[in-house]
Design a protein around this motif. Sequence first.
Motif, PDB file in Angstrom:
ATOM      1  N   GLY A 150     -61.162 -34.129 -33.604  1.00  0.00           N
ATOM      2  CA  GLY A 150     -61.491 -35.504 -33.293  1.00  0.00           C
ATOM      3  C   GLY A 150     -62.418 -36.124 -34.313  1.00  0.00           C
ATOM      4  N   THR A 151     -62.476 -37.451 -34.303  1.00  0.00           N
ATOM      5  CA  THR A 151     -63.288 -38.179 -35.269  1.00  0.00           C
ATOM      6  C   THR A 151     -64.770 -38.123 -34.954  1.00  0.00           C
ATOM      7  OG1 THR A 151     -62.938 -40.224 -34.033  1.00  0.00           O
ATOM      8  CG2 THR A 151     -61.443 -39.781 -35.881  1.00  0.00           C
ATOM      9  N   GLU A 152     -65.143 -37.786 -33.749  1.00  0.00           N
ATOM     10  CA  GLU A 152     -66.551 -37.743 -33.374  1.00  0.00           C
ATOM     11  C   GLU A 152     -67.203 -36.400 -33.689  1.00  0.00           C
ATOM     12  OE1 GLU A 152     -64.116 -38.658 -31.266  1.00  0.00           O
ATOM     13  OE2 GLU A 152     -64.452 -40.811 -31.073  1.00  0.00           O
ATOM     14  N   GLY A 153     -66.521 -35.545 -34.410  1.00  0.00           N
ATOM     15  CA  GLY A 153     -67.048 -34.222 -34.710  1.00  0.00           C
ATOM     16  C   GLY A 153     -66.676 -33.196 -33.653  1.00  0.00           C
ATOM     17  N   PHE A 154     -65.959 -33.622 -32.623  1.00  0.00           N
ATOM     18  CA  PHE A 154     -65.509 -32.696 -31.587  1.00  0.00           C
ATOM     19  C   PHE A 154     -64.192 -32.073 -32.003  1.00  0.00           C
ATOM     20  CE2 PHE A 154     -67.980 -35.666 -28.890  1.00  0.00           C
ATOM     21  CZ  PHE A 154     -68.848 -34.751 -28.327  1.00  0.00           C
ATOM     22  N   SER A 155     -63.987 -30.860 -31.559  1.00  0.00           N
ATOM     23  CA  SER A 155     -62.688 -30.220 -31.733  1.00  0.00           C
ATOM     24  C   SER A 155     -62.430 -29.353 -30.506  1.00  0.00           C
ATOM     25  CB  SER A 155     -62.644 -29.389 -33.012  1.00  0.00           C
ATOM     26  OG  SER A 155     -63.565 -28.330 -32.934  1.00  0.00           O
ATOM     27  N   TYR A 156     -61.187 -28.987 -30.323  1.00  0.00           N
ATOM     28  CA  TYR A 156     -60.792 -28.182 -29.174  1.00  0.00           C
ATOM     29  C   TYR A 156     -59.638 -27.306 -29.638  1.00  0.00           C
ATOM     30  CZ  TYR A 156     -59.908 -27.152 -24.242  1.00  0.00           C
ATOM     31  OH  TYR A 156     -59.788 -26.524 -23.031  1.00  0.00           O
ATOM     32  N   SER A 157     -59.589 -26.088 -29.159  1.00  0.00           N
ATOM     33  CA  SER A 157     -58.481 -25.218 -29.556  1.00  0.00           C
ATOM     34  C   SER A 157     -57.823 -24.602 -28.330  1.00  0.00           C
ATOM     35  CB  SER A 157     -58.942 -24.133 -30.527  1.00  0.00           C
ATOM     36  OG  SER A 157     -59.877 -23.288 -29.917  1.00  0.00           O
ATOM     37  N   LEU A 158     -56.556 -24.259 -28.508  1.00  0.00           N
ATOM     38  CA  LEU A 158     -55.743 -23.623 -27.476  1.00  0.00           C
ATOM     39  C   LEU A 158     -55.095 -22.392 -28.086  1.00  0.00           C
ATOM     40  CD1 LEU A 158     -54.000 -26.929 -26.441  1.00  0.00           C
ATOM     41  CD2 LEU A 158     -55.516 -25.629 -24.936  1.00  0.00           C
ATOM     42  N   SER A 159     -55.109 -21.298 -27.359  1.00  0.00           N
ATOM     43  CA  SER A 159     -54.501 -20.062 -27.848  1.00  0.00           C
ATOM     44  C   SER A 159     -53.002 -20.080 -27.556  1.00  0.00           C
ATOM     45  CB  SER A 159     -55.152 -18.856 -27.175  1.00  0.00           C
ATOM     46  OG  SER A 159     -54.468 -17.683 -27.538  1.00  0.00           O
ATOM     47  N   SER A 160     -52.194 -20.335 -28.561  1.00  0.00           N
ATOM     48  CA  SER A 160     -50.750 -20.473 -28.335  1.00  0.00           C
ATOM     49  C   SER A 160     -50.116 -19.194 -27.787  1.00  0.00           C
ATOM     50  CB  SER A 160     -50.041 -20.925 -29.606  1.00  0.00           C
ATOM     51  OG  SER A 160     -50.131 -19.959 -30.617  1.00  0.00           O
ATOM     52  N   GLU A 161     -50.688 -18.048 -28.079  1.00  0.00           N
ATOM     53  CA  GLU A 161     -50.147 -16.790 -27.563  1.00  0.00           C
ATOM     54  C   GLU A 161     -50.423 -16.593 -26.079  1.00  0.00           C
ATOM     55  OE1 GLU A 161     -51.907 -13.825 -30.125  1.00  0.00           O
ATOM     56  OE2 GLU A 161     -50.112 -13.797 -31.366  1.00  0.00           O
ATOM     57  N   ASN A 162     -51.413 -17.311 -25.547  1.00  0.00           N
ATOM     58  CA  ASN A 162     -51.799 -17.134 -24.157  1.00  0.00           C
ATOM     59  C   ASN A 162     -51.332 -18.259 -23.243  1.00  0.00           C
ATOM     60  OD1 ASN A 162     -54.131 -15.715 -25.904  1.00  0.00           O
ATOM     61  ND2 ASN A 162     -53.732 -14.587 -24.027  1.00  0.00           N
ATOM     62  N   ILE A 163     -50.657 -19.249 -23.800  1.00  0.00           N
ATOM     63  CA  ILE A 163     -50.157 -20.346 -22.971  1.00  0.00           C
ATOM     64  C   ILE A 163     -48.973 -19.844 -22.159  1.00  0.00           C
ATOM     65  CG2 ILE A 163     -49.075 -22.635 -22.976  1.00  0.00           C
ATOM     66  CD1 ILE A 163     -50.710 -23.221 -25.546  1.00  0.00           C
ATOM     67  N   VAL A 164     -49.052 -20.036 -20.853  1.00  0.00           N
ATOM     68  CA  VAL A 164     -47.973 -19.615 -19.963  1.00  0.00           C
ATOM     69  C   VAL A 164     -47.233 -20.803 -19.365  1.00  0.00           C
ATOM     70  CG1 VAL A 164     -49.007 -17.382 -19.426  1.00  0.00           C
ATOM     71  CG2 VAL A 164     -49.530 -19.366 -17.984  1.00  0.00           C
ATOM     72  N   GLN A 165     -47.832 -21.996 -19.480  1.00  0.00           N
ATOM     73  CA  GLN A 165     -47.200 -23.163 -18.883  1.00  0.00           C
ATOM     74  C   GLN A 165     -47.774 -24.431 -19.493  1.00  0.00           C
ATOM     75  OE1 GLN A 165     -48.132 -23.403 -14.744  1.00  0.00           O
ATOM     76  NE2 GLN A 165     -47.427 -25.489 -14.543  1.00  0.00           N
ATOM     77  N   PHE A 166     -46.935 -25.436 -19.616  1.00  0.00           N
ATOM     78  CA  PHE A 166     -47.430 -26.781 -19.862  1.00  0.00           C
ATOM     79  C   PHE A 166     -46.484 -27.760 -19.200  1.00  0.00           C
ATOM     80  CE2 PHE A 166     -44.483 -27.177 -23.378  1.00  0.00           C
ATOM     81  CZ  PHE A 166     -44.273 -28.546 -23.508  1.00  0.00           C
ATOM     82  N   SER A 167     -47.053 -28.869 -18.750  1.00  0.00           N
ATOM     83  CA  SER A 167     -46.260 -29.869 -18.046  1.00  0.00           C
ATOM     84  C   SER A 167     -46.886 -31.244 -18.262  1.00  0.00           C
ATOM     85  CB  SER A 167     -46.209 -29.550 -16.550  1.00  0.00           C
ATOM     86  OG  SER A 167     -47.520 -29.550 -16.006  1.00  0.00           O
ATOM     87  N   ILE A 168     -46.086 -32.263 -17.973  1.00  0.00           N
ATOM     88  CA  ILE A 168     -46.548 -33.647 -18.044  1.00  0.00           C
ATOM     89  C   ILE A 168     -46.220 -34.287 -16.711  1.00  0.00           C
ATOM     90  CG2 ILE A 168     -46.338 -35.853 -19.249  1.00  0.00           C
ATOM     91  CD1 ILE A 168     -45.187 -34.191 -21.608  1.00  0.00           C
ATOM     92  N   ASP A 169     -47.220 -34.904 -16.081  1.00  0.00           N
ATOM     93  CA  ASP A 169     -46.948 -35.546 -14.798  1.00  0.00           C
ATOM     94  C   ASP A 169     -46.557 -37.012 -14.984  1.00  0.00           C
ATOM     95  OD1 ASP A 169     -49.292 -37.053 -15.091  1.00  0.00           O
ATOM     96  OD2 ASP A 169     -50.447 -35.819 -13.711  1.00  0.00           O
ATOM     97  N   GLU A 170     -46.349 -37.699 -13.874  1.00  0.00           N
ATOM     98  CA  GLU A 170     -45.887 -39.087 -13.921  1.00  0.00           C
ATOM     99  C   GLU A 170     -46.921 -40.047 -14.506  1.00  0.00           C
ATOM    100  OE1 GLU A 170     -47.975 -38.267 -10.149  1.00  0.00           O
ATOM    101  OE2 GLU A 170     -46.271 -37.290 -11.093  1.00  0.00           O
ATOM    102  N   LYS A 171     -48.160 -39.633 -14.595  1.00  0.00           N
ATOM    103  CA  LYS A 171     -49.209 -40.474 -15.187  1.00  0.00           C
ATOM    104  C   LYS A 171     -49.476 -40.092 -16.640  1.00  0.00           C
ATOM    105  CE  LYS A 171     -51.417 -41.303 -10.774  1.00  0.00           C
ATOM    106  NZ  LYS A 171     -52.629 -41.167  -9.981  1.00  0.00           N
ATOM    107  N   ALA A 172     -48.577 -39.341 -17.240  1.00  0.00           N
ATOM    108  CA  ALA A 172     -48.666 -38.902 -18.641  1.00  0.00           C
ATOM    109  C   ALA A 172     -49.865 -37.996 -18.894  1.00  0.00           C
ATOM    110  CB  ALA A 172     -48.655 -40.091 -19.599  1.00  0.00           C
ATOM    111  N   CYS A 173     -50.253 -37.231 -17.888  1.00  0.00           N
ATOM    112  CA  CYS A 173     -51.318 -36.233 -18.037  1.00  0.00           C
ATOM    113  C   CYS A 173     -50.656 -34.911 -18.437  1.00  0.00           C
ATOM    114  CB  CYS A 173     -52.075 -36.073 -16.727  1.00  0.00           C
ATOM    115  SG  CYS A 173     -53.385 -34.845 -16.782  1.00  0.00           S
ATOM    116  N   LEU A 174     -51.084 -34.371 -19.569  1.00  0.00           N
ATOM    117  CA  LEU A 174     -50.557 -33.117 -20.084  1.00  0.00           C
ATOM    118  C   LEU A 174     -51.438 -31.983 -19.563  1.00  0.00           C
ATOM    119  CD1 LEU A 174     -48.680 -31.595 -22.067  1.00  0.00           C
ATOM    120  CD2 LEU A 174     -50.291 -32.173 -23.871  1.00  0.00           C
ATOM    121  N   THR A 175     -50.841 -31.010 -18.896  1.00  0.00           N
ATOM    122  CA  THR A 175     -51.564 -29.855 -18.359  1.00  0.00           C
ATOM    123  C   THR A 175     -51.073 -28.595 -19.061  1.00  0.00           C
ATOM    124  OG1 THR A 175     -51.811 -30.909 -16.194  1.00  0.00           O
ATOM    125  CG2 THR A 175     -52.112 -28.517 -16.284  1.00  0.00           C
TER     126      THR A 175
END
Length: 117
Positions: free
Chosen positions: A64-89
């Motif tokens: 991110g531009t504010e100096g924040f960053s976030y990471s996700l371990s692609s090897e450990n992801i077991v699920q992802f979904s998008i709901d009707e409000k465009a929220c990515l889980t």
Amino acid sequence: MKYDIEDLYNQLQSLVGKQVWIAESLSRNRQIGHDRHFAASSTFMLTLERVSWSFSGANFYLDGTEGFSYSLSSENIVQFSIDEKACLTIVEQFESKTERKTKLWVTPKPQMKTSGS
């Protein structure tokens, strides 16, 4: 992998340039779930500047531009979904009990209900 990595990358990439809320819950016992008594949580917002993926460590990086960053371990992801409000889980599982659930959305953060309201 138990999910479509290209689809997830494209979903994350679609958030570039937007103010993105990120809420995570880290459960100590995924059988119990993300009840506040068994999970730690945090929420923050960043303007997403870049999404990248690293072979070393197999992580997605959200910078991110504010100096924040976030990471996700692609090897450990077991699920992802998008709901009707465009929220990515995105759900990652580690070891035999630990689970992290991350939610990303671009709309203003929902108002928390307080007792008496």
